[in-house]
Design a protein around this motif. Structure first.
Motif, PDB file in Angstrom:
ATOM      1  N   THR A   1     -15.513 -11.366  -1.868  1.00 41.92           N
ATOM      2  CA  THR A   1     -15.298  -9.925  -1.716  1.00 41.92           C
ATOM      3  C   THR A   1     -14.189  -9.658  -0.711  1.00 41.92           C
ATOM      4  N   ARG A   2     -14.191 -10.393   0.378  1.00 41.76           N
ATOM      5  CA  ARG A   2     -13.150 -10.226   1.397  1.00 41.76           C
ATOM      6  C   ARG A   2     -11.771 -10.495   0.808  1.00 41.76           C
ATOM      7  N   SER A   3     -11.643 -11.571   0.053  1.00 47.28           N
ATOM      8  CA  SER A   3     -10.372 -11.911  -0.579  1.00 47.28           C
ATOM      9  C   SER A   3      -9.935 -10.844  -1.567  1.00 47.28           C
ATOM     10  N   ARG A   4     -10.875 -10.341  -2.341  1.00 46.45           N
ATOM     11  CA  ARG A   4     -10.572  -9.291  -3.321  1.00 46.45           C
ATOM     12  C   ARG A   4     -10.108  -8.020  -2.610  1.00 46.45           C
ATOM     13  N   ARG A   5     -10.734  -7.680  -1.516  1.00 51.22           N
ATOM     14  CA  ARG A   5     -10.347  -6.483  -0.767  1.00 51.22           C
ATOM     15  C   ARG A   5      -8.971  -6.646  -0.118  1.00 51.22           C
ATOM     16  N   ILE A   6      -8.701  -7.821   0.409  1.00 46.71           N
ATOM     17  CA  ILE A   6      -7.371  -8.071   0.970  1.00 46.71           C
ATOM     18  C   ILE A   6      -6.317  -7.931  -0.124  1.00 46.71           C
ATOM     19  N   ALA A   7      -6.589  -8.509  -1.287  1.00 45.02           N
ATOM     20  CA  ALA A   7      -5.643  -8.416  -2.402  1.00 45.02           C
ATOM     21  C   ALA A   7      -5.410  -6.963  -2.810  1.00 45.02           C
ATOM     22  N   GLN A   8      -6.469  -6.160  -2.839  1.00 47.68           N
ATOM     23  CA  GLN A   8      -6.318  -4.747  -3.184  1.00 47.68           C
ATOM     24  C   GLN A   8      -5.459  -4.031  -2.151  1.00 47.68           C
ATOM     25  N   MET A   9      -5.711  -4.288  -0.875  1.00 42.79           N
ATOM     26  CA  MET A   9      -4.928  -3.646   0.174  1.00 42.79           C
ATOM     27  C   MET A   9      -3.454  -4.023   0.047  1.00 42.79           C
ATOM     28  N   ILE A  10      -3.166  -5.302  -0.135  1.00 40.75           N
ATOM     29  CA  ILE A  10      -1.785  -5.768  -0.257  1.00 40.75           C
ATOM     30  C   ILE A  10      -1.117  -5.105  -1.458  1.00 40.75           C
ATOM     31  N   GLU A  11      -1.806  -5.035  -2.568  1.00 43.35           N
ATOM     32  CA  GLU A  11      -1.239  -4.422  -3.775  1.00 43.35           C
ATOM     33  C   GLU A  11      -0.941  -2.950  -3.544  1.00 43.35           C
ATOM     34  N   GLU A  12      -1.857  -2.248  -2.896  1.00 42.07           N
ATOM     35  CA  GLU A  12      -1.652  -0.827  -2.621  1.00 42.07           C
ATOM     36  C   GLU A  12      -0.489  -0.604  -1.662  1.00 42.07           C
ATOM     37  N   LEU A  13      -0.387  -1.434  -0.649  1.00 36.47           N
ATOM     38  CA  LEU A  13       0.715  -1.303   0.301  1.00 36.47           C
ATOM     39  C   LEU A  13       2.053  -1.589  -0.374  1.00 36.47           C
ATOM     40  N   ALA A  14       2.091  -2.620  -1.202  1.00 33.12           N
ATOM     41  CA  ALA A  14       3.331  -2.997  -1.884  1.00 33.12           C
ATOM     42  C   ALA A  14       3.757  -1.921  -2.887  1.00 33.12           C
ATOM     43  N   ARG A  15       2.795  -1.357  -3.580  1.00 32.68           N
ATOM     44  CA  ARG A  15       3.091  -0.339  -4.592  1.00 32.68           C
ATOM     45  C   ARG A  15       3.441   0.998  -3.952  1.00 32.68           C
ATOM     46  N   GLY A  16       2.726   1.353  -2.901  1.00 29.78           N
ATOM     47  CA  GLY A  16       2.925   2.654  -2.260  1.00 29.78           C
ATOM     48  C   GLY A  16       2.315   3.767  -3.090  1.00 29.78           C
ATOM     49  N   GLY A  17       2.100   4.897  -2.438  1.00 28.29           N
ATOM     50  CA  GLY A  17       1.575   6.056  -3.136  1.00 28.29           C
ATOM     51  C   GLY A  17       0.095   6.011  -3.453  1.00 28.29           C
ATOM     52  N   VAL A  18      -0.594   5.006  -2.918  1.00 27.69           N
ATOM     53  CA  VAL A  18      -2.030   4.882  -3.173  1.00 27.69           C
ATOM     54  C   VAL A  18      -2.715   4.334  -1.929  1.00 27.69           C
ATOM     55  N   TYR A  19      -3.945   4.799  -1.730  1.00 28.99           N
ATOM     56  CA  TYR A  19      -4.766   4.355  -0.598  1.00 28.99           C
ATOM     57  C   TYR A  19      -6.209   4.334  -1.079  1.00 28.99           C
ATOM     58  N   MET A  20      -6.816   3.170  -1.054  1.00 30.47           N
ATOM     59  CA  MET A  20      -8.205   2.992  -1.486  1.00 30.47           C
ATOM     60  C   MET A  20      -8.410   3.581  -2.895  1.00 30.47           C
ATOM     61  N   LYS A  21      -7.479   3.261  -3.767  1.00 32.80           N
ATOM     62  CA  LYS A  21      -7.488   3.695  -5.168  1.00 32.80           C
ATOM     63  C   LYS A  21      -7.316   5.202  -5.343  1.00 32.80           C
ATOM     64  N   MET A  22      -6.881   5.892  -4.288  1.00 28.97           N
ATOM     65  CA  MET A  22      -6.626   7.334  -4.370  1.00 28.97           C
ATOM     66  C   MET A  22      -5.136   7.578  -4.155  1.00 28.97           C
ATOM     67  N   THR A  23      -4.641   8.644  -4.751  1.00 27.61           N
ATOM     68  CA  THR A  23      -3.250   9.011  -4.561  1.00 27.61           C
ATOM     69  C   THR A  23      -2.988   9.334  -3.097  1.00 27.61           C
ATOM     70  N   HIS A  24      -1.883   8.799  -2.588  1.00 26.26           N
ATOM     71  CA  HIS A  24      -1.464   9.080  -1.215  1.00 26.26           C
ATOM     72  C   HIS A  24       0.036   9.321  -1.249  1.00 26.26           C
ATOM     73  N   ALA A  25       0.410  10.545  -1.542  1.00 20.39           N
ATOM     74  CA  ALA A  25       1.814  10.906  -1.740  1.00 20.39           C
ATOM     75  C   ALA A  25       2.731  10.527  -0.572  1.00 20.39           C
ATOM     76  N   PRO A  26       2.309  10.669   0.686  1.00 18.17           N
ATOM     77  CA  PRO A  26       3.229  10.333   1.782  1.00 18.17           C
ATOM     78  C   PRO A  26       3.708   8.875   1.783  1.00 18.17           C
ATOM     79  N   SER A  27       2.945   7.974   1.192  1.00 19.00           N
ATOM     80  CA  SER A  27       3.344   6.564   1.181  1.00 19.00           C
ATOM     81  C   SER A  27       4.037   6.169  -0.119  1.00 19.00           C
ATOM     82  N   ARG A  28       4.280   7.139  -0.976  1.00 12.63           N
ATOM     83  CA  ARG A  28       4.916   6.856  -2.259  1.00 12.63           C
ATOM     84  C   ARG A  28       6.292   6.245  -2.034  1.00 12.63           C
TER      85      ARG A  28
END
Length: 72
Positions: free
Chosen positions: A41-68
Motif C-alpha cells: 500500500t505504501r508503494s502504491r501511494r508513493i507511486a500515485q503521489m509521484i504520478e500526480e506531481l509529474a502530471r500536475g493539475g491533480v491532488y489526491m485524484k481531485m482536480t487542482h487547477a493551481p498545479s496544472r
C-alpha cells in the motif's frame, strides 16, 4: 520526511513539484503514505503521489487547477 519518500521524489525528478505544492498538500501526502499498513500500500501511494506531481493539475485524484502544467 521519510527517506524512501525523499528518494522517490529525487529519483522521479518531482521534488520541485512537491515543494511547490501548498503545505497542507505536502503534509497530507506524507501522512497518507506513512499511515499505510503494508509495504504494498505504501508503494502504491508513493507511486500515485509521484504520478500526480509529474502530471500536475491533480491532488489526491481531485482536480487542482493551481498545479496544472501547461501542455507544450
Amino acid at each position: 520526511m521519510p527517506a524512501d519518500l525523499a528518494e522517490a521524489l529525487r529519483a522521479s525528478g518531482t521534488r520541485s513539484d512537491y515543494d511547490s505544492r501548498p503545505a497542507y498538500q505536502r503534509n497530507d501526502y506524507v501522512g497518507w503514505i506513512t499511515a499505510a499498513k503494508s509495504a504494498e500500500t505504501r508503494s502504491r501511494r508513493i507511486a500515485q503521489m509521484i504520478e500526480e506531481l509529474a502530471r500536475g493539475g491533480v491532488y489526491m485524484k481531485m482536480t487542482h487547477a493551481p498545479s496544472r502544467k501547461d501542455a507544450t
